[in-house]
Design an enzyme around this catalytic site. Structure first.
Site, PDB file in Angstrom:
ATOM      1  NE  ARG A  34      -5.211   3.479   1.945  1.00 32.25           N
ATOM      2  CZ  ARG A  34      -4.477   3.463   3.042  1.00 32.25           C
ATOM      3  NH1 ARG A  34      -4.439   4.508   3.836  1.00 32.25           N
ATOM      4  NH2 ARG A  34      -3.788   2.385   3.357  1.00 32.25           N
ATOM      5  CE  LYS A 204       9.329   3.927  14.723  1.00 25.76           C
ATOM      6  NZ  LYS A 204       8.401   4.139  15.831  1.00 25.76           N
ATOM      7  N   GLY A 377       0.412   2.080   2.219  1.00 26.42           N
ATOM      8  CA  GLY A 377      -0.047   3.427   1.885  1.00 26.42           C
ATOM      9  C   GLY A 377       1.036   4.241   1.192  1.00 26.42           C
ATOM     10  N   GLY A 401      -0.806  -2.212   6.644  1.00 29.38           N
ATOM     11  CA  GLY A 401      -0.883  -3.140   7.770  1.00 29.38           C
ATOM     12  C   GLY A 401      -1.838  -4.288   7.495  1.00 29.38           C
TER      13      GLY A 401
HETATM   14  P1  ADP Z   1       4.100   1.676   3.664  1.00 31.73           P
HETATM   15  O1  ADP Z   1       3.179   2.822   4.068  1.00 31.73           O
HETATM   16  O2  ADP Z   1       4.158   1.504   2.184  1.00 31.73           O
HETATM   17  O3  ADP Z   1       3.794   0.410   4.411  1.00 31.73           O
HETATM   18  P2  ADP Z   1       6.099   2.495   5.563  1.00 31.73           P
HETATM   19  O4  ADP Z   1       5.078   3.371   6.223  1.00 31.73           O
HETATM   20  O5  ADP Z   1       6.584   1.313   6.274  1.00 31.73           O
HETATM   21  O6  ADP Z   1       5.590   2.087   4.095  1.00 31.73           O
HETATM   22  O7  ADP Z   1       7.406   3.348   5.247  1.00 31.73           O
HETATM   23  C1  ADP Z   1       7.363   4.490   4.428  1.00 31.73           C
HETATM   24  C2  ADP Z   1       8.404   5.475   4.848  1.00 31.73           C
HETATM   25  O8  ADP Z   1       9.687   4.880   4.941  1.00 31.73           O
HETATM   26  C3  ADP Z   1       8.517   6.592   3.841  1.00 31.73           C
HETATM   27  O9  ADP Z   1       7.989   7.761   4.406  1.00 31.73           O
HETATM   28  C4  ADP Z   1      10.022   6.687   3.573  1.00 31.73           C
HETATM   29  O10 ADP Z   1      10.497   8.014   3.575  1.00 31.73           O
HETATM   30  C5  ADP Z   1      10.620   5.911   4.738  1.00 31.73           C
HETATM   31  N1  ADP Z   1      11.976   5.448   4.435  1.00 31.73           N
HETATM   32  C6  ADP Z   1      12.394   4.732   3.391  1.00 31.73           C
HETATM   33  N2  ADP Z   1      13.738   4.589   3.407  1.00 31.73           N
HETATM   34  C7  ADP Z   1      14.181   5.240   4.498  1.00 31.73           C
HETATM   35  C8  ADP Z   1      15.475   5.494   5.062  1.00 31.73           C
HETATM   36  N3  ADP Z   1      16.578   5.027   4.486  1.00 31.73           N
HETATM   37  N4  ADP Z   1      15.542   6.226   6.199  1.00 31.73           N
HETATM   38  C9  ADP Z   1      14.427   6.713   6.770  1.00 31.73           C
HETATM   39  N5  ADP Z   1      13.185   6.516   6.290  1.00 31.73           N
HETATM   40  C10 ADP Z   1      13.064   5.799   5.166  1.00 31.73           C
HETATM   41 MG    MG Z   2       3.161   4.057   5.818  1.00 31.38          MG
END
Ligand code: ADP
Ligand code: MG
Length: 422
Positions: A34, A204, A377, A401
């Site tokens: 970033r 989530k 991120g 987001g």
């Molecule tokens: P982004 O930041 O790309 O939008 P998120 O913040 O939604 O992504 O999610 C990222 C997190 O999701 C990572 O820290 C990863 O460890 C977690 N994750 C991925 N698969 C699983 C899983 N099976 N169980 C728990 N956490 C998970």
């Molecule tokens: Mg994230």
């Protein structure tokens, strides 16, 4: 939207709202993507004779007032140091956000110099719901500069003082990063080449239900979602296929009656997820879930990975990555794609033993000829650590987001403020 590149900035002090919210491990920056993404706008303004004051947030400071938050951190110190290295010139870090230290720096800066304000979220007013409270902070920020440039795409979905209120008080324009991000996302929301395949993972399901609802053509799952004033199409195009993995997949599997063991599950979201499954079926959107898993008996880097064939997860174990059959399946579902959007890692990639799914999905998407966009991120940080060729994706978005809300067809307050007036 006015472009920062078209502003006459010689001899002016420019306040740049950037997104420098980098991941930190033990106080050190683990991915500086970033910061790098904000360089083109900063370099351009400096080269054209502006004094540049950068405003940004980092992490989630907590505490009741300014003093408690500033004491608890995180400070932008490591970001100031990295920014100075990348720019190849000193970056003065103010001791405060828009107080005495920032004022003195602003008053004494010369053309071509850069200063960084402390973490703007030390100011509780930054995120206040009260327009007047935010307005007071925005006034102090605006008083530091002659012109405002919005370039913090990852924060554009926030109605925050530095993102939304400050630009309304100064002549303003959009920076290069914001313009590039919007140009790519607009391609996704206006007639994407098909098949249009979306891969969603991460943690989530509740964070992403709104965008999933849009991609499968549900009626707005959030009745409060503002749509009318949106500068881009209010009903984004449906995906042809939606591949769902990561933590959110287990709520989908549970909704289909599968066992999920100790995996991440948001049981309260099962009704909404069930509705999404029905909407997808009705709209002819192919929704693809994991057909096997890599599980462990605890959430830890040194937990022993075990492949579980089939969609059910045994009691006493948790799914931490997609399994080999799912990797194959997702690869086939991506092979003929002409447009791909990917948000959220399909496994806990931070633990190397559970990173194979994330690598495989990244490689499958990089093989697609067409528009490929990675947003989020954690997703962006994950793919940058894979050492794929620089052109593996059309675009790695700095926004998580913000990109999702754009795809939902929502108006982003930061963009709306930049579009307002001149
Ligand atoms: P982004 O930041 O790309 O939008 P998120 O913040 O939604 O992504 O999610 C990222 C997190 O999701 C990572 O820290 C990863 O460890 C977690 N994750 C991925 N698969 C699983 C899983 N099976 N169980 C728990 N956490 C998970
Ligand atoms: Mg994230």
């Amino acid at each position: 939207m006015k472009r920062a590149e078209d502003l006459e900035v010689r001899g002016q002090t420019v306040l740049v709202r950037a997104d420098l919210n980098v991941p930190l491990g033990a106080g050190a920056i683990t991915d500086d993507g970033r910061i790098r993404a904000s360089l083109p706008t900063l370099r351009d303004l400096l080269a054209r004779g502006a004094a540049v004051i950068v405003c940004a947030h980092l992490g989630r400071p907590t505490g009741d007032g300014y003093a408690a938050r500033a004491a608890g951190g995180p400070s932008l110190r490591p970001v100031a140091d990295r920014l100075a290295e990348l720019l190849g010139q000193p970056v003065t870090l103010a001791d405060d956000v828009a107080g005495e230290s920032a004022r003195v720096i602003a008053d004494t800066m010369d053309a071509g110099e850069v200063a960084l304000l402390e973490n703007v979220r030390f100011e509780p007013a930054e995120t206040s719901k009260d327009d007047e409270v935010r307005g007071e902070l925005a006034g102090r920020l605006a008083a530091l500069a002659d012109v405002y440039v919005g370039d913090g795409f990852g924060a554009m979905h926030r109605k925050h003082a530095s993102v939304y209120d400050a630009p309304l008080l100064l002549p303003h324009a959009a920076g290069q990063l914001v313009l590039a991000e919007v140009a790519v996302l607009r391609q996704l929301t206006t007639g994407p080449a098909r098949p249009y395949v979306v891969v969603l993972g991460g943690a989530k399901v509740s964070d992403k239900l709104a965008v999933i609802g849009n991609l499968v053509g549900s009626a707005s799952p959030d009745p409060t979602t503002p749509r009318s004033a949106s500068p881009h199409p209010t009903t984004p195009p449906k995906a042809d296929r939606l591949l769902i993995a990561g933590g959110m997949a287990y709520t989908f599997l549970a909704a289909q009656g599968h066992r999920v063991g100790d995996s991440m599950l948001q049981a309260d979201q099962i009704p909404q997820v069930t509705a999404v499954l029905a909407d997808a079926a009705r709209a002819g959107v192919e929704l693809v879930l994991p057909v096997d898993h890599v599980v462990a008996d605890r959430f830890a880097a040194d937990a022993r990975p075990e492949v579980v064939p089939g969609p059910d997860i045994p009691d006493g174990t948790m799914g931490l990555d997609i399994g080999p059959a799912t990797i194959d399946l997702f690869g086939r579902k991506l092979a003929d794609a002409k447009t791909v959007f990917w948000n959220g890692p399909p496994g806990v990639f931070e633990f190397p033993a559970f990173g194979a799914g994330t690598r495989a999905v990244a490689e499958a998407i990089s093989a697609v000829t067409g528009l490929t966009v990675v947003g989020g991120g954690d997703s962006a940080a994950a793919v940058r650590h894979l050492d794929l060729p620089a052109d593996a994706f059309t675009h790695i978005s700095t926004g998580g987001g913000a990109s999702l809300e754009y795809l939902e067809g929502r108006e982003l307050p930061g963009l709306a403020a930049l579009e307002d007036g001149t």
